[in-house]
Design an enzyme around this catalytic site. Structure first.
Site, mmCIF file in Angstrom:
data_model
loop_
_atom_site.group_PDB
_atom_site.id
_atom_site.type_symbol
_atom_site.label_atom_id
_atom_site.label_comp_id
_atom_site.label_asym_id
_atom_site.label_seq_id
_atom_site.Cartn_x
_atom_site.Cartn_y
_atom_site.Cartn_z
ATOM 1 N N GLU A 42 0.795 -1.219 -0.174
ATOM 2 C CA GLU A 42 0.070 -0.068 -0.085
ATOM 3 C C GLU A 42 0.832 1.189 0.001
ATOM 4 O O GLU A 42 1.784 1.157 0.902
ATOM 5 C CB GLU A 42 -0.995 0.110 1.248
ATOM 6 C CG GLU A 42 -2.254 0.657 0.967
ATOM 7 C CD GLU A 42 -3.096 -0.283 0.234
ATOM 8 O OE1 GLU A 42 -3.269 0.231 -1.125
ATOM 9 O OE2 GLU A 42 -3.658 -1.294 0.309
ATOM 10 N N HIS A 43 0.788 2.457 -0.726
ATOM 11 C CA HIS A 43 1.168 3.444 -0.969
ATOM 12 C C HIS A 43 2.683 3.180 -1.623
ATOM 13 O O HIS A 43 3.675 3.878 -1.283
ATOM 14 C CB HIS A 43 1.327 4.234 0.368
ATOM 15 C CG HIS A 43 0.100 4.775 0.742
ATOM 16 N ND1 HIS A 43 -0.336 6.104 0.052
ATOM 17 C CD2 HIS A 43 -1.216 4.396 1.426
ATOM 18 C CE1 HIS A 43 -1.606 6.305 0.472
ATOM 19 N NE2 HIS A 43 -2.032 5.440 1.360
ATOM 20 N N LEU A 134 -12.336 0.195 -3.300
ATOM 21 C CA LEU A 134 -12.277 -0.852 -4.175
ATOM 22 C C LEU A 134 -11.951 -0.623 -5.574
ATOM 23 O O LEU A 134 -12.041 -1.348 -6.454
ATOM 24 C CB LEU A 134 -13.469 -1.916 -3.899
ATOM 25 C CG LEU A 134 -13.836 -2.459 -2.602
ATOM 26 C CD1 LEU A 134 -15.127 -3.059 -2.350
ATOM 27 C CD2 LEU A 134 -12.721 -2.999 -1.974
ATOM 28 N N SER A 137 -13.119 3.789 -9.723
ATOM 29 C CA SER A 137 -12.847 4.657 -10.602
ATOM 30 C C SER A 137 -11.949 4.064 -11.617
ATOM 31 O O SER A 137 -12.014 4.409 -12.792
ATOM 32 C CB SER A 137 -12.087 5.965 -9.948
ATOM 33 O OG SER A 137 -10.952 5.467 -9.489
ATOM 34 N N ASP A 181 -4.247 0.490 -9.358
ATOM 35 C CA ASP A 181 -5.510 0.387 -9.593
ATOM 36 C C ASP A 181 -5.809 -0.163 -11.152
ATOM 37 O O ASP A 181 -6.589 -0.851 -11.339
ATOM 38 C CB ASP A 181 -6.461 1.341 -9.238
ATOM 39 C CG ASP A 181 -6.230 1.694 -7.637
ATOM 40 O OD1 ASP A 181 -5.732 0.880 -6.905
ATOM 41 O OD2 ASP A 181 -6.666 2.822 -7.260
HETATM 42 P P1 ADP Z 1 -12.912 4.267 -5.497
HETATM 43 O O1 ADP Z 1 -12.048 4.503 -6.832
HETATM 44 O O2 ADP Z 1 -12.002 3.888 -4.201
HETATM 45 O O3 ADP Z 1 -14.164 3.596 -5.497
HETATM 46 P P2 ADP Z 1 -12.750 7.072 -6.044
HETATM 47 O O4 ADP Z 1 -13.143 8.232 -5.096
HETATM 48 O O5 ADP Z 1 -11.460 6.956 -6.647
HETATM 49 O O6 ADP Z 1 -13.189 5.797 -5.309
HETATM 50 O O7 ADP Z 1 -13.810 6.868 -7.405
HETATM 51 C C1 ADP Z 1 -15.027 6.925 -7.260
HETATM 52 C C2 ADP Z 1 -15.848 7.794 -8.089
HETATM 53 O O8 ADP Z 1 -15.638 7.205 -9.472
HETATM 54 C C3 ADP Z 1 -17.054 8.296 -8.193
HETATM 55 O O9 ADP Z 1 -17.292 9.354 -7.035
HETATM 56 C C4 ADP Z 1 -17.715 8.387 -9.446
HETATM 57 O O10 ADP Z 1 -17.322 9.974 -9.634
HETATM 58 C C5 ADP Z 1 -16.801 7.619 -10.162
HETATM 59 N N1 ADP Z 1 -17.595 6.334 -10.456
HETATM 60 C C6 ADP Z 1 -17.285 5.121 -9.984
HETATM 61 N N2 ADP Z 1 -18.042 4.115 -10.736
HETATM 62 C C7 ADP Z 1 -18.897 4.937 -11.407
HETATM 63 C C8 ADP Z 1 -20.094 4.402 -12.066
HETATM 64 N N3 ADP Z 1 -20.323 3.146 -12.221
HETATM 65 N N4 ADP Z 1 -20.711 5.472 -12.719
HETATM 66 C C9 ADP Z 1 -20.617 6.644 -12.459
HETATM 67 N N5 ADP Z 1 -19.248 7.184 -11.954
HETATM 68 C C10 ADP Z 1 -18.622 6.369 -11.306
HETATM 69 MG MG MG Z 2 -10.246 5.504 -7.206
#
Ligand code: ADP
Ligand code: MG
Length: 391
Positions: A42-43, A134, A137, A181
């Site tokens: 991690e990191h 998880l 993004s 990721d």
């Molecule tokens: P993580 O990657 O850990 O889930 P992040 O903050 O990096 O958290 O990313 C989450 C963001 O990614 C959400 O706020 C949204 O903007 C975008 N996102 C992820 N999945 C979707 C989806 N299925 N539809 C629209 N936006 C999404």
């Molecule tokens: Mg993310």
């Protein structure tokens, strides 16, 4: 801001239940890209070190079809809004607000890299919990990258697509993430962990057969995300870069564990713990891989717990909820547990005997209830496949 009025054609957006309902014509294909949990490391990615993620069965799915009029149209079941319509020619860092920036950034990065691509209609749906550590993004970026690669016959490798997806997140969305990721979402394989060297972005698939060893990997989503996360991430990254520069190294990855004590004596006190985490965490990844190669996955348990202590005490990115989940899981018999992802909330993984999985999950839930926290959401992670075409 680039949204333009919906084109006045037969494909004026309609009901979002299906691609045809949304865009008035069939999709050319459907693709999926998974979220991930990182077993250990991690990191370390932005310090050009080692990571060891697995893909999880939960995916972001994209149905898509090409357009030849220079428009990119996006809709997501999780976006809770109308179709976003963007002109490819207008895509620029910072210009696209909200979730659309992730897929639009991938298209921008492909064009920036010189690939000859046109527009597309894209319908997205997902069962990767968002903001739970998880990596929803990266799954979102990677499914769009994979769909574009297929639709426009680009023939790019998983690594090339992952690097473009990372560029989208870094330069277009503005999140300074490392490469883990996107590489996990693109390149993981079923039944294996991805042993990735972030320096040269080379990898090896390391078989992980938890079921054969009578084990299971619990994912406990704490459902908290403390706000200091984003700024703190950038500050930690900057601290690592400053430490490397003071030590005359290209990145902390290059510091040998044998040189750690000497390095700590040279550095300002606030940087020492960061360096100690990175150096010991890289060694933990190598030790975990050795146990997996030896067919002994239970042996990585204590390595996970030691990794969590390092994130809590040296890197200081854990939080009361993740600390409690780790403590309660280990007390209930887990072989080991740690927070996974960037920190300040998100998910904890716990390596447990399959037969004791429910007991551990119940113990963590009870501990959360006693502390007045929201109940965690529990998943079981099986090493799953990376980005792929479904139809
Ligand atoms: P993580 O990657 O850990 O889930 P992040 O903050 O990096 O958290 O990313 C989450 C963001 O990614 C959400 O706020 C949204 O903007 C975008 N996102 C992820 N999945 C979707 C989806 N299925 N539809 C629209 N936006 C999404
Ligand atoms: Mg993310």
């Amino acid at each position: 801001m680039n949204p333009v009025p919906a084109a006045d054609t037969q494909d004026t957006p309609g009901t979002p239940d299906t691609f045809a309902g949304l865009y008035g014509r069939p999709a050319e294909g459907e693709w999926a890209a998974p979220g991930r949990v990182n077993l250990i490391g991690e990191h370390t990615d932005y310090n050009l070190g080692y990571v060891l993620p697995i893909a999880i069965p939960q995916t972001v799915r994209a149905q898509a079809a090409r357009r030849d009029d220079g428009l990119l149209r996006l809709w997501s079941a999780q976006g809770r809004g109308p179709v976003t319509e963007l002109r490819l020619a207008d895509l620029a860092p910072g210009a696209v607000p909200g979730w659309s920036a992730y897929p639009a950034g991938v298209v921008w990065a492909l064009r920036e890299a010189g690939h000859r691509i046109g527009g597309a209609d894209i319908r997205l749906d997902s069962d990767v919990p968002g903001g739970a550590g998880l990596s929803s993004s990266a799954a979102l970026e990677c499914v769009v990258a994979t769909a574009y690669d297929d639709l426009y016959g680009l023939g790019l490798s998983g690594t090339e697509l992952a690097l473009l997806a990372q560029r989208a997140e870094n330069a277009f969305v503005g999140v300074p993430c490392g490469i883990m990721d996107q590489m996990a979402s693109m390149c993981c394989r079923p039944g294996a962990a991805l042993f990735l060297d972030s320096r040269d972005v080379t990898m090896r698939q390391v078989p992980v057969d938890l079921a054969a060893a009578g084990l299971a990997l619990l994912v406990l989503d704490t459902r908290v995300k403390h706000d200091l996360g984003d700024g703190a991430y950038a500050a930690l990254r900057a601290g690592c870069e400053r430490a490397a520069a003071l030590l005359g190294l290209p990145a902390l990855r290059s510091l040998d564990p044998a040189g750690l004590a000497g390095a700590l004596s040279e550095l300002p006190p606030e940087l020492g713990p960061l360096v100690r985490h990175v150096v010991t965490e890289n060694a933990r990844v190598e030790a975990a891989v050795a146990h997996l190669d030896a067919g002994d996955p239970a042996a990585i348990g204590p390595i996970l717990t030691a990794g969590h202590a390092s994130l809590r005490d040296d890197y200081r990115v854990s939080c009361p909820e993740t600390d409690l989940a780790v403590e309660a899981a280990v007390a209930a018999g887990a072989h080991g547990a740690r927070m996974t992802g960037g920190g300040f909330g998100g998910s904890v993984i716990a390596l447990v005997d399959a037969a004791g999985a429910e007991h551990v999950a119940a113990a963590v839930t009870a501990a959360f209830r006693a502390a007045g926290y929201r109940e965690p959401r529990t998943l079981t992670a099986v090493p799953a496949d990376g980005a792929r075409r479904l139809a």
